[in-house]
Design a protein around this motif. Structure first.
Motif, PDB file in Angstrom:
ATOM      1  N   UNK A  17     -51.468  46.171 -20.652  1.00  0.00           N
ATOM      2  CA  UNK A  17     -51.680  45.578 -21.590  1.00  0.00           C
ATOM      3  C   UNK A  17     -53.267  45.372 -22.312  1.00  0.00           C
ATOM      4  N   UNK A  18     -53.302  44.980 -23.606  1.00  0.00           N
ATOM      5  CA  UNK A  18     -54.142  45.294 -24.353  1.00  0.00           C
ATOM      6  C   UNK A  18     -55.561  43.399 -23.546  1.00  0.00           C
ATOM      7  N   UNK A  19     -56.415  44.383 -23.842  1.00  0.00           N
ATOM      8  CA  UNK A  19     -57.724  42.797 -23.579  1.00  0.00           C
ATOM      9  C   UNK A  19     -56.866  42.124 -24.321  1.00  0.00           C
ATOM     10  N   UNK A  20     -56.354  42.659 -25.843  1.00  0.00           N
ATOM     11  CA  UNK A  20     -56.628  41.218 -27.151  1.00  0.00           C
ATOM     12  C   UNK A  20     -55.525  40.763 -26.944  1.00  0.00           C
ATOM     13  N   UNK A  21     -54.473  40.986 -26.253  1.00  0.00           N
ATOM     14  CA  UNK A  21     -53.079  41.151 -26.237  1.00  0.00           C
ATOM     15  C   UNK A  21     -53.357  39.157 -24.738  1.00  0.00           C
ATOM     16  N   UNK A  22     -54.585  39.822 -24.213  1.00  0.00           N
ATOM     17  CA  UNK A  22     -55.177  39.202 -22.531  1.00  0.00           C
ATOM     18  C   UNK A  22     -55.769  38.299 -23.242  1.00  0.00           C
ATOM     19  N   UNK A  23     -55.947  38.081 -24.250  1.00  0.00           N
ATOM     20  CA  UNK A  23     -57.590  36.902 -24.478  1.00  0.00           C
ATOM     21  C   UNK A  23     -56.160  36.025 -25.764  1.00  0.00           C
ATOM     22  N   UNK A  24     -55.038  36.190 -25.965  1.00  0.00           N
ATOM     23  CA  UNK A  24     -54.035  36.299 -27.036  1.00  0.00           C
ATOM     24  C   UNK A  24     -53.592  34.870 -26.345  1.00  0.00           C
ATOM     25  N   UNK A  25     -53.821  35.246 -25.151  1.00  0.00           N
ATOM     26  CA  UNK A  25     -52.491  34.720 -23.976  1.00  0.00           C
ATOM     27  C   UNK A  25     -52.787  33.630 -23.965  1.00  0.00           C
ATOM     28  N   UNK A  26     -54.478  33.679 -23.253  1.00  0.00           N
ATOM     29  CA  UNK A  26     -55.387  32.524 -23.356  1.00  0.00           C
ATOM     30  C   UNK A  26     -55.616  31.510 -24.214  1.00  0.00           C
ATOM     31  N   UNK A  27     -55.703  31.722 -25.258  1.00  0.00           N
ATOM     32  CA  UNK A  27     -56.553  31.258 -26.173  1.00  0.00           C
ATOM     33  C   UNK A  27     -54.581  29.941 -26.713  1.00  0.00           C
ATOM     34  N   UNK A  28     -53.360  30.884 -26.044  1.00  0.00           N
ATOM     35  CA  UNK A  28     -52.141  29.961 -26.290  1.00  0.00           C
ATOM     36  C   UNK A  28     -51.546  29.417 -25.301  1.00  0.00           C
ATOM     37  N   UNK A  29     -52.347  29.491 -24.033  1.00  0.00           N
ATOM     38  CA  UNK A  29     -52.199  28.587 -23.185  1.00  0.00           C
ATOM     39  C   UNK A  29     -51.061  29.343 -22.904  1.00  0.00           C
ATOM     40  N   UNK A  30     -51.128  30.261 -22.868  1.00  0.00           N
ATOM     41  CA  UNK A  30     -49.390  31.208 -22.128  1.00  0.00           C
ATOM     42  C   UNK A  30     -49.884  32.006 -20.771  1.00  0.00           C
ATOM     43  N   UNK A  31     -51.131  32.393 -20.293  1.00  0.00           N
ATOM     44  CA  UNK A  31     -51.466  33.252 -19.139  1.00  0.00           C
ATOM     45  C   UNK A  31     -52.919  32.657 -19.622  1.00  0.00           C
ATOM     46  N   UNK A  32     -53.452  31.595 -18.666  1.00  0.00           N
ATOM     47  CA  UNK A  32     -55.187  31.429 -18.790  1.00  0.00           C
ATOM     48  C   UNK A  32     -55.528  31.876 -17.988  1.00  0.00           C
TER      49      UNK A  32
END
Length: 271
Positions: A25-40
């Motif tokens: 998974x891209x680092x960008x995707x991980x950051x996005x999931x963190x920002x939207x509260x999906x996977x913090x």
């Protein structure tokens, strides 16, 4: 927020880079999931860098699986976080959507196969079907001959694109329309219709419309066809078989109509 390097990783967690490499998974995707509260990530280093625990990694695994089967991020969040969510129902709904996409892709694949065949063969009909539609004098090798002669032209590509969507019934309709037009030509010549007359010009326009079943025909191209109908033994035999002298008469009415539209039939080219 900045991310730690692998060397800075806390013993109790994985860095964003490590998780990205492990899950694909891209680092960008991980950051996005963190920002939207999906996977913090559950942990932070003293310097504030993200660290993912074993539990975080398990959640991320499930997110990746659900994303790969086509669930949107909102639906993934509902499946993971809301106990009342009907997970089997969500998956069945997704399965139905996947089945629909597969069916559409299969139809697309079949259409592409027909398009390829049409570009290579011209007519997607058996020899028996061709004889039944175009008559016993039809040469089933004529599409292959046309492909060898015109296969690199725009008109062949246009013809192939039309042919790809036609079956026996559609080709029968095309053949019937051409037969009706040929009959109208013979009747008009018998009636003494003069080249350049309104009736003759209507026949010329009708020819361009009927011929459009194969590919768009400009007036200059129509003049070139008129020449060929009169000079080519095969075409001349076809038209003269309807009425003696019909091939020459047809060329005359086409030439007269072309002149009325500012085209010199003697210099017209295939364009």
């Amino acid at each position: 927020m900045p991310d730690a390097t692998d060397a800075d990783a806390d013993a109790d967690g994985l860095t964003v880079g490590q998780v990205s490499a492990r899950l694909g998974v891209t680092v960008r995707a991980l950051h996005h999931w963190d920002e939207i509260g999906l996977a913090r990530p559950s942990l932070r280093t003293a310097a504030g860098y993200r660290l993912y625990t074993a539990g975080d990694l398990e959640r991320l695994h499930r997110i990746v699986v659900y994303r790969e089967i086509g669930l949107g991020l909102d639906r993934i969040g509902a499946v993971l976080d809301h106990p009342a969510t009907d997970v089997p129902g969500e998956l069945r709904a997704q399965r139905a959507q996947v089945a629909e996409r597969i069916e559409r892709l299969q139809r697309l694949g079949a259409g592409l196969d027909r398009m390829i065949d049409a570009h290579e063969r011209g007519l997607l009909l058996t020899a028996e079907q061709q004889a039944a539609i175009f008559g016993p004098d039809w040469d089933p090798d004529s599409p292959a001959q046309a492909r060898r002669r015109y296969g690199d032209t725009t008109q062949w590509r246009q013809y192939a694109e039309r042919a790809a969507s036609r079956g026996p019934e559609e080709w029968q309709a095309v053949a019937d329309t051409m037969t009706d037009f040929d009959r109208a030509l013979g009747d008009a010549m018998d009636a003494g219709v003069a080249p350049g007359s309104p009736e003759a010009n209507r026949l010329v326009e009708r020819h361009r419309e009927v011929f459009g079943s194969y590919f768009p025909l400009t007036r200059q191209m129509q003049v070139c066809l008129g020449r060929m109908y009169a000079s080519d033994p095969g075409f001349a035999a076809h038209y003269d078989g309807i009425r003696a002298g019909l091939a020459t008469w047809f060329r005359r009415i086409v030439d007269a109509s072309a002149r009325a539209h500012g085209i010199d039939p003697d210099t017209a080219t295939w364009e």
